[in-house]
Design an enzyme around this catalytic site. Structure first.
Site, short mmCIF file in Angstrom:
data_model
loop_
_atom_site.label_atom_id
_atom_site.label_comp_id
_atom_site.label_asym_id
_atom_site.label_seq_id
_atom_site.Cartn_x
_atom_site.Cartn_y
_atom_site.Cartn_z
N MET A 117 0.85 -1.10 -0.18
CA MET A 117 0.06 0.00 0.15
C MET A 117 0.93 1.27 -0.16
O MET A 117 0.32 2.23 -0.10
CB MET A 117 -0.98 0.08 1.25
CG MET A 117 -0.17 -0.12 2.62
SD MET A 117 -1.36 -0.23 3.77
CE MET A 117 -2.26 1.65 3.67
N LYS A 122 6.57 7.70 4.57
CA LYS A 122 5.90 6.75 3.83
C LYS A 122 4.87 7.61 3.18
O LYS A 122 4.29 8.28 3.61
CB LYS A 122 5.04 5.80 4.98
CG LYS A 122 4.28 4.86 4.34
CD LYS A 122 3.68 4.01 5.62
CE LYS A 122 4.83 2.84 5.63
NZ LYS A 122 4.34 1.75 6.24
N ASP A 154 -2.73 -5.81 11.59
CA ASP A 154 -1.75 -6.13 10.46
C ASP A 154 -0.63 -6.80 11.15
O ASP A 154 0.13 -6.49 10.88
CB ASP A 154 -1.83 -5.49 9.49
CG ASP A 154 -1.06 -5.92 8.21
OD1 ASP A 154 -1.30 -7.27 7.98
OD2 ASP A 154 -0.65 -5.06 7.58
#
Length: 563
Positions: free
Chosen positions: A23, A41, A141
């Protein structure tokens, strides 16, 4: 031909690529304002086109930035260029702590992990989860690719919060898998598309522990859907049956963590950690004891069989998976056979149970009702109607409103005798601390005040001010007397004890003297007979070079008096 480096928000320089996932991409960066290396990020442009996803990404990044813990990678900042410029196509970004170390998945790929190291890594993950769950943040996650081990051996968990955005934006197992990258660490409730809570993170941590002990995940298949089906319906093999060198004392820990029913897992990360500690010092269970635990956690029941069938139908209707053969997949044929076997075993187990049940069930048996998030008064009334007594224990909670029940002991669904005492853990609201008055304090005193208040010192920025003594706090990022969560980071601006001296050469001596006095410096005019005099007298040179100088410093202003 060199190109100008990319700078986000006029502050964060984006350097070379250091990692990427399903992602986002992660770049080494540099904070031009604070002068420190960071990790940046940047969300994948395809995902960034979804406005709802951008908003969730931004909100969750802000939530993650409020968590400050040694086992969690800090989030310093987050931005979305489209919030200021709706026409901007630039994707959102997150600025994080730059960690030097090795991903846990790379450590696992190198070969068997010593048991002590495996337990230490999992303990670090659970320590981070214990903090985040108490802060109301579920990771969703947990996997070796989101865990970093620093050069000093400290565990750092990454990507807190953003996995929630993935979960909220993805309606099927296949779509979620496309973003996160693997279903190997899914909890059964995630595989079924059901709402998840903190116990889903504990399940994923159990999968990581299993992999550390055995070198492989408990469930493997040809497709993410096949793996998800196994998470929902299959019984894991104890680690010692895969790796005989694994300590038998950890088998019950792993089996408990991988329970299909969230209520049969450890209630929270603290209990999981405590069980790990006890297992390392206790005796290994017998094969019979492990078998009994397996039957308890994974034994068939009519309800479980129904849920398995429903889950299989849900997974099998997922049309996003690419077909690789013209006819029905062989894996699904075997899955159907397995489902029929489970259903038959469930019916047989139910018939045998009914036949062995006593003809009369004691009327004194009661079942503890589900009282989570119910007011304590109503909970006490409901228990009284069942001829059960209650005791109240007050705890802080960021998830449950003040005065409502957080959990019960025994838990909901447990059968007890009448007049049994049920403990109600009631929320006192979110735990907060009061920010002390910091402005005007010496920096050392301010650090102690923050520590005593349960707060954390953040960035300390030096600022020139002629009227303030060096290392005196001028401003703080949190207002005095504000109520904030424990561990909140407080940034300080402190006086440098210096002022900025400009080049006064060419100024009149009087004007230069006035300027120095205004800055809190001491002017000292000095005659220089080796150069021709000027009228009015002007500064020929200074004894101190321009720049930051301590307050009160003497500065000689040399002026010419020669012929």
């Amino acid at each position: 031909m060199s190109t100008e480096p990319r700078v986000l928000a006029g502050r964060y320089r984006v350097d070379e690529l250091i990692g990427h996932g399903g992602m986002a991409k992660v770049y080494r960066g540099y904070d031009l304002t604070l002068g420190r290396a960071v990790a940046v990020k940047i969300l994948d442009p395809d995902l960034a086109r979804d406005t709802a996803f951008r908003n969730r990404f931004r909100l969750e990044a802000q939530a993650a930035s409020r968590m400050a813990h040694p086992s969690i990678v800090r989030v310093f900042d987050a931005g979305d260029p489209s919030s200021n410029d709706p026409s901007s196509d630039d994707p959102p970004y997150i600025v994080m702590e730059l960690i030097s170390g090795t991903l846990l998945k790379d450590i696992i790929a190198q070969g068997p992990v010593p048991v002590d190291d495996a337990v230490r890594y999992v303990d670090g993950i659970l320590e981070a989860l214990d903090y985040s769950h108490r802060a109301g943040v579920v990771h969703r996650d947990i996997k070796p690719g989101n865990v970093m081990v620093t050069e000093k051996g400290q565990v750092k968990v990454m990507d807190f919060g953003i996995a929630r955005a993935v979960s909220d934006s993805s309606s099927t197992v296949a779509e979620t898998t496309q973003i996160i990258g693997t279903a190997a660490y899914f909890s059964p409730e995630q595989a079924k598309g059901e709402p998840v809570d903190a116990r889903a993170d504990l399940y994923s941590t159990g999968v990581v522990l299993y992999e550390l002990l055995t070198g492989r995940q408990p469930f493997r298949g040809e497709s993410p859907v096949a793996v998800a089906y196994q998470h929902v319906s299959e019984t894991p093999v104890p680690p010692t049956e895969v790796n005989e060198d694994a300590p038998g004392a950890l088998d019950p820990i792993v089996l408990r963590a991988l329970a299909k029913d969230p209520y049969q897992r450890f209630p929270d990360a603290a209990h999981f950690r405590s069980a790990l500690d006890s297992a390392l010092t206790g005796a290994a269970p017998t094969r019979k004891q492990v078998g009994a635990l397996t039957s308890e956690l994974y034994g068939p029941s009519p309800r479980q069989a129904q849920e398995t069938a429903r889950s299989l139908r849900q997974l099998s209707t997922d049309t996003t998976m690419a077909r690789t053969q013209s006819g029905p997949p062989v894996a699904w044929i075997w899955a159907g056979v397995a489902l029929l076997a489970v259903l038959l075993a469930s019916v047989l187990f139910w018939v045998v149970t009914i036949s062995m049940r006593p003809s009369e069930v004691p009327s004194s048996s009661r079942v503890v009702p589900d009282l989570v998030n119910v007011s304590s008064e109503r909970a006490q009334d409901d228990l009284a109607k069942l001829d059960l007594t209650s005791t109240i224990v007050i705890e802080s909670s960021s998830e449950i409103a003040e005065g409502n029940v957080i959990r019960t002991d025994p838990e909901a669904g447990v059968a007890v005798e009448e007049r049994t005492a049920v403990t109600l853990y009631v929320s006192s609201g979110e735990d907060v601390v009061v920010v002390p008055q910091l402005e005007g304090m010496a920096l050392t005193d301010a650090k102690k005040a923050l520590l005593d208040a349960g707060l954390q010192l953040g960035t300390v920025v030096q600022r020139n001010d002629k009227a303030t003594k060096a290392d005196t706090v001028m401003t703080a990022s949190q207002a005095a007397d504000a109520e904030v969560p424990p561990g909140t980071v407080v940034d300080l601006v402190v006086a440098s004890g210096k002022v900025t001296l400009t080049d006064l050469t060419g100024w009149t001596v009087d004007a230069a003297s006035t300027n120095l006095t205004d800055l809190g410096l001491t002017p000292t005019p000095v005659e220089a007979a080796d150069c021709p005099a000027t009228k009015p007298a002007t500064v020929h040179s200074m004894s101190v070079a321009p720049g930051d100088v301590p307050i009160g410093s003497p500065v000689e202003l040399r002026f010419c008096t020669g012929p």
